[in-house]
Scaffold this active site. Structure first.
Site, PDB file in Angstrom:
ATOM      1  N   SER A 139       0.823  -1.203   0.000  1.00  0.00           N
ATOM      2  CA  SER A 139       0.000   0.000   0.000  1.00  0.00           C
ATOM      3  C   SER A 139       0.855   1.250   0.000  1.00  0.00           C
ATOM      4  O   SER A 139       1.835   1.356   0.725  1.00  0.00           O
ATOM      5  CB  SER A 139      -0.907   0.009   1.234  1.00  0.00           C
ATOM      6  OG  SER A 139      -1.675   1.190   1.267  1.00  0.00           O
ATOM      7  N   ASP A 140       0.454   2.195  -0.837  1.00  0.00           N
ATOM      8  CA  ASP A 140       0.996   3.538  -0.740  1.00  0.00           C
ATOM      9  C   ASP A 140       0.507   4.140   0.577  1.00  0.00           C
ATOM     10  O   ASP A 140      -0.523   3.707   1.114  1.00  0.00           O
ATOM     11  CB  ASP A 140       0.500   4.369  -1.932  1.00  0.00           C
ATOM     12  CG  ASP A 140       1.106   5.756  -1.952  1.00  0.00           C
ATOM     13  OD1 ASP A 140       2.286   5.892  -1.599  1.00  0.00           O
ATOM     14  OD2 ASP A 140       0.394   6.711  -2.328  1.00  0.00           O
ATOM     15  N   LYS A 141       1.225   5.097   1.114  1.00  0.00           N
ATOM     16  CA  LYS A 141       0.835   5.699   2.389  1.00  0.00           C
ATOM     17  C   LYS A 141      -0.109   6.874   2.185  1.00  0.00           C
ATOM     18  O   LYS A 141      -1.246   6.866   2.653  1.00  0.00           O
ATOM     19  CB  LYS A 141       2.070   6.171   3.164  1.00  0.00           C
ATOM     20  CG  LYS A 141       1.727   6.919   4.463  1.00  0.00           C
ATOM     21  CD  LYS A 141       2.955   7.442   5.155  1.00  0.00           C
ATOM     22  CE  LYS A 141       3.551   8.628   4.427  1.00  0.00           C
ATOM     23  NZ  LYS A 141       2.676   9.847   4.492  1.00  0.00           N
ATOM     24  N   THR A 186      -1.904  -1.015  -3.791  1.00  0.00           N
ATOM     25  CA  THR A 186      -2.799   0.132  -3.735  1.00  0.00           C
ATOM     26  C   THR A 186      -2.010   1.406  -3.955  1.00  0.00           C
ATOM     27  O   THR A 186      -0.830   1.490  -3.607  1.00  0.00           O
ATOM     28  CB  THR A 186      -3.525   0.212  -2.381  1.00  0.00           C
ATOM     29  OG1 THR A 186      -2.597   0.682  -1.392  1.00  0.00           O
ATOM     30  CG2 THR A 186      -4.056  -1.143  -1.961  1.00  0.00           C
TER      31      THR A 186
END
Length: 916
Positions: free
Chosen positions: A338-340, A642
């Site tokens: 996941s991107d932050k 993501t």
């Protein structure tokens, strides 16, 4: 100079533009601060091409359409259609061909969307640019910019090409689409280290990013495909989308099934013709009937329907599926990268720490919603009872140009995100922006400038008092302070203690801001730099600001971990920030983290080990994200990625399931993804995984129903031929059974609800064949049960009671269908018993399907026209009682088989049978 070899060189390698000073960059591009002449620009445009991204090559419509027929399941369906056509059953042939066409059209339409990711990136390029040509500023089409052009930027502009900045005045650029960093980056012409990560190249302005504040100008060093965004576009074009696990398994299953059907049909034909001396045409029809009865022609349609139902359920939970097979793939996901920014967090900066001389306050609440409280030593306190805290909040509110307000039920911020966080903190402390600005109106202001690294405002109250409020970089503000504000008044400033406090707050990943104040003479009505730079300020507080994780994301991460799914955060933000967010999310072991530059020099094997062991990666480039996804896939992981930025697009496309944010995500990210989250909520992924597991369970149930029933039919025909008896089922009767059971019984399984505990079991191994272990036992077990009942009943009626073949066959067919109907009830739960907890009554679709089937079979048995079409006749009550007794026996035997299997598995694993 001749720059033909490197004029569009990438931003690394021989020409690292960020490591050159401005004049050296101009020389490398054979340019000057006066820009290019029109003739030189025209010549370079002809030589190097337009500043645009190359469109992809696409196959023609006809070729794209027909290559969707290249699938083993399609071949099996076409073979089934050919078999029914040879038997003269044109209606069945038409139905099967319709299934083929529908599946082909779905794939054809979905494929046409694949290249839109590149189109979306192209649209991000600025359409116009202000360039210096012939010594004058001219607006030119962005696609006509060439290396060496000098381009001017101002707030609101989209950067038209990669620029090496020559001058920057308070220039801040939002680079989240490239780096994932939450806040705009301050830009300066000063060179940076050659090894600087993309997000730390502060002297560069990258194509496609947005100028948030200030102005500046720079020399074009790369255009088109050789910009950073162009490199991502090229990577996206080179990345191949992977087949989903289900598609791979279905292809393997289809090849296996095709071979078995061909071998059995051929062997049966040979045995019947040469050994039993059946007539040639009769054996041909029997072999064709055997083949048709063995092929689950309804399976692709059921699979498509199950996936489509999953799409509808996910849409209701804010997960929009763009490619149908992604539904099932979600169910096998074992790692989520996941991107932050904007994914695990809101991309809304929030004050979390206020450190004064007397206390360190923690601030709750997330984002721009002004709801939260202040706590001291884990005890909630009222801000209006803390005088120094109240003054800090007031200073942050007034020395500020941002606005936070409610619009259509949503809290929105206009202005700088850091200033927006201060406004929200003041609102949480009970301060009203309008009342405070009326009570202490602003008289003058010094806007934030990167050269001075502070903002200052002058205020007068209505009683003749005046103050300067100052906020900015802590190191700079501390230089201007010689005192501190305490509960008891003004105190001495201990700089070492404040530097230690700064280190402690920064270690939590929070960005630091210092706030100070100073009384001035009431008659002062203007504010100049000398008024601030003379110092004499009293430090009020250090403020720690971060883009915190969503509360629902923390819960979703915990749910994913419980479901056996590793969540890995891969962000372009700073290492300390990423580590702090990782700890709050509950990732990994004490949020062990690696920076992107640590990945540059490691080989693929070492990277795979790091990817498996580490859950937080910071300062990553698009290449890093792509390598990490590939490394995890190399370790056997099914990876969901993501993200919301252009920098995420290559990894989104490479991942088994790309998941883009629907609200704040770029079009490039959405088009590269299989799924889009309508609410930008990471928690929706956990819901989608649950639906994906349910879809796979339902497809598995359909296989568990269709294959044993088809095998039971085939076994009945084969045994009759081997024993030299009349066929219990004619080819046309086989087609009837296949049709009605596929349309009713098997189709009902596509609508099944999730089994209990679906999110408490680990992800399935994607390399496990579709038919393995339990299925290889259950399929022949049930097939033999159905064969014994069908064939035994037929032999009993014809041999023992001596009835005619029509009556014996009618009873045999109804016996087979009854066994299938009762077996359907067993499949409400694959392993667990269906009677406890009334699970059997929770499946409305099953009971509806059985009701429809009963009506069809009554028509098949008693309607005269059906007698003429299928060679059947009426049967009496005694026959029905034997048929129902057999169906009930199938149900009871399979439930007992479940019990035995659970106990065997429990002994092997050393757990309770109820846990299996």
């Amino acid at each position: 100079m001749d720059d033909s070899q490197d004029v569009q060189a990438p931003q690394s390698g021989p020409t690292a533009w960020h490591a050159l000073d401005p004049d050296a960059a101009l020389r490398e591009r054979d340019s000057s601060r006066e820009g290019l002449s029109s003739d030189v620009a025209r010549e370079r445009l002809e030589r190097y091409g337009k500043n645009q991204l190359r469109p992809p090559e696409q196959a023609g419509l006809v070729r794209r359409f027909f290559r969707h027929f290249h699938n083993i399941l399609i071949y099996i369906l076409l073979a089934a259609a050919a078999g029914t056509a040879l038997l003269g059953h044109w209606v069945d042939t038409g139905v099967i061909l319709a299934v083929v066409l529908i599946n082909t059209l779905i794939g054809f339409v979905q494929e046409g969307k694949a290249e839109k990711a590149l189109d979306a990136i192209r649209k991000m390029l600025s359409p116009r640019a202000l360039a210096l040509r012939d010594g004058h500023r001219r607006e030119v089409p962005a696609e006509e910019l060439v290396p060496g052009d000098v381009v001017y930027l101002q707030a609101g502009d989209r950067v038209p090409a990669d620029l090496r900045l020559l001058e920057a005045k308070n220039l801040r650029i939002e680079e989240a689409v490239l780096t994932g960093e939450s806040v705009a980056v301050d830009k300066t012409p000063d060179a940076t280290e050659r090894e600087a990560d993309l997000g730390d190249r502060t002297c560069m302005a990258f194509s496609g990013t947005l100028v948030a504040f200030g102005r500046g100008h720079g020399v074009v060093v790369a255009t088109g495909e050789f910009t950073e965004i162009g490199r991502i576009s090229s990577m996206l074009g080179e990345v191949e989308s992977l087949q989903t696990p289900l598609v791979r398994q279905m292809e393997q299953f289809g090849r296996w099934l095709a071979a078995v059907v061909v071998v059995i049909s051929a062997a049966t034909f040979a045995f019947g013709y040469w050994v039993r001396s059946y007539p040639l045409d009769e054996m041909f029809l029997a072999a064709a009937s055997l083949a048709v009865s063995s092929i689950p022609e309804g399976l692709p349609a059921i699979m498509t329907i199950a996936l489509a139902i999953g799409v509808q359920k996910m849409a209701r939970r804010n997960a929009i599926i763009r490619r149908l097979p992604a539904v099932e793939t979600l169910g096998s996901v074992s790692a989520i990268c996941s991107d932050k920014t904007g994914t695990l967090t809101r991309n809304e900066m929030t004050v979390q720490t206020v450190c004064t001389a007397d206390a360190e306050y923690q601030v709750s609440g997330v984002g721009y919603v002004p709801q939260g409280c202040f706590s001291l030593d884990q005890q909630e306190v009222e801000a209006d009872e803390q005088p120094v805290l109240q003054e800090v909040l007031r200073a942050g509110l007034l020395c500020n140009d941002a606005q936070v307000f409610e619009r259509e039920g949503e809290w929105v911020m206009e202005g700088d995100p850091t200033e927006g966080a201060l406004v929200v903190a003041a609102r949480k402390g009970g301060l009203d922006p309008h009342l405070e600005s009326e009570r202490l109106p602003r008289t003058d202001v010094i806007p934030f400038e990167s050269d001075h690294r502070y903002m200052a405002t002058l205020h007068h109250d209505h009683e003749g008092h005046a103050w300067i409020y100052l906020k900015g970089a802590p190191e700079r503000v501390l230089e201007l302070c010689d005192r501190i504000r305490t509960r008891k008044g003004i105190g001495d400033l201990d700089r070492d203690a404040w530097y230690q406090a700064m280190e402690g707050i920064a270690a939590r990943g929070q960005r630091l801001l210092a706030i100070a104040t100073r009384h001035v003479e009431p008659g002062q009505r203007e504010l100049h730099f000398e008024h601030v730079d003379e110092g004499g300020f009293a430090l009020l507080a250090l403020v720690g600001i971060i883009d915190p994780p969503r509360d629902e994301a923390i819960q979703a991460v915990a749910e994913c971990r419980e479901a056996g799914i590793r969540v890995k955060m891969i962000t372009g933000d700073h290492l300390a920030t990423a580590r702090a967010i990782g700890e709050q999310l509950g990732l990994g072991h004490d949020a062990e983290a690696h920076a992107g530059h640590e990945l540059d020099d490691v080989d693929d094997d070492r990277l795979a080990q790091m990817a498996e062991a580490t859950d937080v990666f910071a300062r990553t480039s698009p290449e890093h994200k792509l390598r990490l996804v590939r490394a995890l896939q190399g370790r056997g992981r099914i990876v969901a990625m993501t993200g919301d930025g252009v920098n995420d697009a290559p990894a989104l496309k490479r991942a088994d399931v790309g998941v883009a944010m629907g609200g704040k995500g770029t079009e490039a990210a959405k088009e590269a993804s299989e799924m889009v989250l309508a609410d930008d909520n990471f928690a929706s992924i956990a819901h989608a995984v649950e639906e994906g597991r349910t879809v796979y369970d339902n497809i598995r149930k359909a296989i568990l129903h269709m294959l044993p029933t088809n095998a039971g039919q085939s076994l009945t025909i084969m045994m009759a031929i081997l024993m030299g008896l009349a066929l219990p089922l004619t080819p046309v009767q086989v087609l009837w059974v296949n049709m009605v059971t596929s349309v009713t019984l098997a189709m009902a399984l596509a609508f099944e609800r999730a089994e209990p505990g679906v999110m408490q079991r680990p992800p399935r191994d994607p390399d496990t064949p579709l038919l393995s272990g339990f299925l290889l036992w259950r399929i022949p077990f049930v097939a033999i049960l159905l064969w014994l009942g069908t064939f035994g009943h037929f032999v009993y009626m014809e041999t023992v009671l001596g009835v005619d073949e029509e009556l014996a066959r009618t009873i045999a067919i109804n016996t087979l269908v009854a066994g299938q109907a009762f077996y359907l009830l067993n499949l409400r739960l694959i392993h667990q018993p269906v009677l406890p907890g009334l699970e059997l009554l929770r499946s409305h679709s099953m009971w509806i399907a059985i009701g429809v089937l009963v009506l069809l079979q009554l028509a098949f048995t008693y309607v005269p026209v059906m007698h003429a079409l299928f060679g059947t006749t009426t049967i009496d009550l005694a026959d029905w009682l034997r048929i129902l007794a057999f169906g009930l026996a199938v149900f009871v035997i399979v439930e007992l088989e479940k019990l035995v299997v659970r106990q065997v598995l429990a002994r092997r694993r050393g757990i309770a049978p109820t846990a299996v």
